[in-house]
Design a protein around this motif. Structure first.
Motif, PDB file in Angstrom:
ATOM      1  N   HIS A 148      -4.233  16.948  32.433  1.00 24.54           N
ATOM      2  CA  HIS A 148      -4.604  17.372  33.799  1.00 24.54           C
ATOM      3  C   HIS A 148      -3.374  17.429  34.701  1.00 24.54           C
ATOM      4  O   HIS A 148      -3.276  18.280  35.584  1.00 24.54           O
ATOM      5  CB  HIS A 148      -5.722  16.500  34.386  1.00 24.54           C
ATOM      6  CG  HIS A 148      -5.294  15.115  34.741  1.00 24.54           C
ATOM      7  ND1 HIS A 148      -4.761  14.795  35.963  1.00 24.54           N
ATOM      8  CD2 HIS A 148      -5.297  13.976  34.024  1.00 24.54           C
ATOM      9  CE1 HIS A 148      -4.460  13.500  35.981  1.00 24.54           C
ATOM     10  NE2 HIS A 148      -4.783  12.986  34.815  1.00 24.54           N
ATOM     11  N   GLY A 149      -2.386  16.540  34.443  1.00 24.49           N
ATOM     12  CA  GLY A 149      -1.133  16.568  35.223  1.00 24.49           C
ATOM     13  C   GLY A 149      -0.353  17.848  34.953  1.00 24.49           C
ATOM     14  O   GLY A 149       0.262  18.416  35.852  1.00 24.49           O
ATOM     15  N   MET A 150      -0.371  18.295  33.701  1.00 21.03           N
ATOM     16  CA  MET A 150       0.315  19.556  33.351  1.00 21.03           C
ATOM     17  C   MET A 150      -0.329  20.711  34.118  1.00 21.03           C
ATOM     18  O   MET A 150       0.365  21.559  34.697  1.00 21.03           O
ATOM     19  CB  MET A 150       0.191  19.846  31.843  1.00 21.03           C
ATOM     20  CG  MET A 150       0.877  18.855  30.928  1.00 21.03           C
ATOM     21  SD  MET A 150       0.698  19.432  29.211  1.00 21.03           S
ATOM     22  CE  MET A 150       1.407  18.074  28.311  1.00 21.03           C
ATOM     23  N   VAL A 151      -1.657  20.735  34.117  1.00 21.30           N
ATOM     24  CA  VAL A 151      -2.385  21.807  34.802  1.00 21.30           C
ATOM     25  C   VAL A 151      -2.072  21.775  36.305  1.00 21.30           C
ATOM     26  O   VAL A 151      -1.805  22.816  36.913  1.00 21.30           O
ATOM     27  CB  VAL A 151      -3.903  21.675  34.540  1.00 21.30           C
ATOM     28  CG1 VAL A 151      -4.713  22.588  35.432  1.00 21.30           C
ATOM     29  CG2 VAL A 151      -4.204  21.968  33.063  1.00 21.30           C
ATOM     30  N   GLU A 152      -2.042  20.572  36.876  1.00 20.72           N
ATOM     31  CA  GLU A 152      -1.736  20.453  38.323  1.00 20.72           C
ATOM     32  C   GLU A 152      -0.328  20.953  38.635  1.00 20.72           C
ATOM     33  O   GLU A 152      -0.113  21.646  39.627  1.00 20.72           O
ATOM     34  CB  GLU A 152      -1.841  18.984  38.754  1.00 20.72           C
ATOM     35  CG  GLU A 152      -3.260  18.573  39.116  1.00 20.72           C
ATOM     36  CD  GLU A 152      -3.389  17.055  39.242  1.00 20.72           C
ATOM     37  OE1 GLU A 152      -4.508  16.588  39.036  1.00 20.72           O
ATOM     38  OE2 GLU A 152      -2.368  16.375  39.510  1.00 20.72           O
ATOM     39  N   PRO A 196      -3.581  30.550  32.486  1.00 19.02           N
ATOM     40  CA  PRO A 196      -3.386  30.854  33.918  1.00 19.02           C
ATOM     41  C   PRO A 196      -2.749  29.692  34.685  1.00 19.02           C
ATOM     42  O   PRO A 196      -2.248  29.878  35.788  1.00 19.02           O
ATOM     43  CB  PRO A 196      -4.816  31.101  34.431  1.00 19.02           C
ATOM     44  CG  PRO A 196      -5.633  31.366  33.214  1.00 19.02           C
ATOM     45  CD  PRO A 196      -5.001  30.601  32.101  1.00 19.02           C
ATOM     46  N   HIS A 197      -2.757  28.499  34.092  1.00 22.75           N
ATOM     47  CA  HIS A 197      -2.150  27.326  34.747  1.00 22.75           C
ATOM     48  C   HIS A 197      -0.748  27.039  34.206  1.00 22.75           C
ATOM     49  O   HIS A 197      -0.173  25.990  34.511  1.00 22.75           O
ATOM     50  CB  HIS A 197      -3.039  26.090  34.531  1.00 22.75           C
ATOM     51  CG  HIS A 197      -4.434  26.291  35.029  1.00 22.75           C
ATOM     52  ND1 HIS A 197      -4.761  26.270  36.370  1.00 22.75           N
ATOM     53  CD2 HIS A 197      -5.583  26.552  34.362  1.00 22.75           C
ATOM     54  CE1 HIS A 197      -6.050  26.493  36.503  1.00 22.75           C
ATOM     55  NE2 HIS A 197      -6.576  26.668  35.297  1.00 22.75           N
ATOM     56  N   GLY A 198      -0.228  27.931  33.377  1.00 22.38           N
ATOM     57  CA  GLY A 198       1.138  27.765  32.883  1.00 22.38           C
ATOM     58  C   GLY A 198       1.292  26.737  31.774  1.00 22.38           C
ATOM     59  O   GLY A 198       2.412  26.334  31.456  1.00 22.38           O
ATOM     60  N   VAL A 199       0.177  26.311  31.189  1.00 22.10           N
ATOM     61  CA  VAL A 199       0.251  25.313  30.108  1.00 22.10           C
ATOM     62  C   VAL A 199      -0.031  26.022  28.774  1.00 22.10           C
ATOM     63  O   VAL A 199      -1.059  26.676  28.624  1.00 22.10           O
ATOM     64  CB  VAL A 199      -0.755  24.165  30.321  1.00 22.10           C
ATOM     65  CG1 VAL A 199      -0.657  23.139  29.189  1.00 22.10           C
ATOM     66  CG2 VAL A 199      -0.517  23.502  31.670  1.00 22.10           C
ATOM     67  N   ARG A 200       0.906  25.891  27.841  1.00 21.45           N
ATOM     68  CA  ARG A 200       0.763  26.534  26.540  1.00 21.45           C
ATOM     69  C   ARG A 200       0.193  25.546  25.513  1.00 21.45           C
ATOM     70  O   ARG A 200       0.471  24.351  25.585  1.00 21.45           O
ATOM     71  CB  ARG A 200       2.126  27.053  26.059  1.00 21.45           C
ATOM     72  CG  ARG A 200       2.714  28.083  27.019  1.00 21.45           C
ATOM     73  CD  ARG A 200       4.041  28.647  26.536  1.00 21.45           C
ATOM     74  NE  ARG A 200       5.085  27.654  26.451  1.00 21.45           N
ATOM     75  CZ  ARG A 200       5.592  27.188  25.306  1.00 21.45           C
ATOM     76  NH1 ARG A 200       5.138  27.625  24.146  1.00 21.45           N
ATOM     77  NH2 ARG A 200       6.550  26.289  25.317  1.00 21.45           N
ATOM     78  N   VAL A 201      -0.622  26.073  24.605  1.00 27.08           N
ATOM     79  CA  VAL A 201      -1.255  25.219  23.585  1.00 27.08           C
ATOM     80  C   VAL A 201      -1.131  25.939  22.236  1.00 27.08           C
ATOM     81  O   VAL A 201      -1.627  27.057  22.084  1.00 27.08           O
ATOM     82  CB  VAL A 201      -2.748  24.969  23.904  1.00 27.08           C
ATOM     83  CG1 VAL A 201      -3.342  23.949  22.935  1.00 27.08           C
ATOM     84  CG2 VAL A 201      -2.934  24.501  25.341  1.00 27.08           C
TER      85      VAL A 201
END
Ligand SMILES: NC(=O)c1ccc[n+]([C@@H]2O[C@H](COP(=O)([O-])OP(=O)(O)OC[C@H]3O[C@@H](n4cnc5c(N)ncnc54)[C@H](OP(=O)(O)O)[C@@H]3O)[C@@H](O)[C@H]2O)c1
Length: 285
Positions: A148-152, A196-201
């Motif tokens: 959740h911190g990554m998304v924020e 869309p939140h800039g977090v890659r998986v």
């Protein structure tokens, strides 16, 4: 931008610089299952690429040994002992990680394993649940707690260590293959969700890697040959270090346009399981 504005490849490479492509300066990486095997090597390698590394596993002693090696090489390591299959232990561990680091940039979900080998009809629901808890639910748990911190912050890289067993049939470990396949499904859905939140998986699917979990095959020369050199197109058993390059790449800016990828890392063995290997894996009555 027109084609004529595009810098020549050599200029582009110089402009970016190889360090800014692959270096992990200023980033915090969490590696689960870092007390031994693949995870220990990934933790040491990410630290060598200049990430500060948090190491998670159950064995405090194993973690300390890996952390000592990282520190002796000039890196930064924080060992956090925790059983990830226990929800409250995982929550405490993640709270400690967030308090001590201020946030996580790279999460390598590596802890896992088949736990046992059994014919499908002999697998009890309790065993099935344990394998899913370790290989899937604990990943969901820690990815929610740290993600959740990554998304924020709008940046991050999650790397799930699945298995080639998720992509092909494997006798007597259907529980493990199903859990690792579900992890790939989670990887793709989460990649779409968090892009869309800039977090890659992304996910890596290792094949035969020479670690403790495979001692039954590697300790016996005939089985070692049959499962390694004779079965893997690129030949032999891979050392855990062979998983490192792809992991650093997925953690770094070098892969910044890559998400939802499922990468077999198996010396080509997923192209098909040869009959003689199938015979080697058959139960010994
Ligand atoms: N080796 C292969 O050929 C291969 C092939 C495909 C995929 N993989 C996958 O690669 C990953 C690493 O495998 P490996 O071969 O390095 O296995 P390994 O040598 O058995 O190491 C497993 C790691 O996970 C940790 N772990 C296990 N249960 C845990 C729990 N409940 N909570 C926290 N940590 C736990 C272990 O530490 P503690 O015991 O200290 O908790 C250890 O650090 C696994 O996900 C595995 O499924 C391996």
């Amino acid at each position: 931008m027109t084609l004529t504005d595009t810098p020549a490849p050599r200029e582009a490479a110089a402009e970016l610089g190889i360090n800014s492509l692959f270096g992990l300066h200023g980033r915090t990486a969490v590696v689960t299952g870092a007390s031994r095997g693949i995870g220990a090597v990934l933790a040491e390698g990410l630290a060598a690429a200049h990430a500060s590394v948090v190491l998670i596993a159950r064995s405090a002693q194993g973690l300390e040994q890996v952390a000592d090696r990282i520190r002796s090489a000039g890196g930064t390591a924080l060992p956090v002992a925790c059983d990830l299959t226990d929800r409250s232990q995982a929550a405490h561990a993640c709270q400690e990680v967030l308090e001590r680091t201020g946030g996580v940039d790279i999460l390598v979900n590596n802890a896992g394993g088949p736990l046992f080998q059994a014919k499908f009809l002999d697998v009890r629901e309790e065993g099935w649940d344990k394998v899913f808890n370790l290989n899937l639910t604990s990943v969901v748990r820690i990815t929610q707690l740290l993600g959740h911190g990554m998304v924020e912050r709008g940046t991050g890289s999650v790397i799930n260590i699945s298995s080639i067993g998720a992509l092909q049939e494997w006798p007597e470990i259907s529980h493990y293959c199903a859990a690792k396949a579900a992890l790939l499904s989670l990887t793709r859905s989460l990649a779409a969700d968090w892009a869309p939140h800039g977090v890659r998986v992304n996910a890596i699917c290792p094949g035969w890697i020479d670690t403790d979990v495979n001692r039954a095959y590697t300790a016996d020369p005939a089985r070692r040959r049959a499962t390694g050199a004779a079965a893997v197109p690129l030949g032999g058993w891979a050392p855990p270090g062979d998983v490192l390059g792809t992991t650093v790449w997925l953690a770094s800016n070098a892969s910044r346009f890559v998400t939802g990828a499922v990468i077999p890392l198996d010396g080509g063995s997923s192209v098909g399981m040869p009959a003689h290997l199938r015979a080697q894996l058959a139960p010994t009555a």
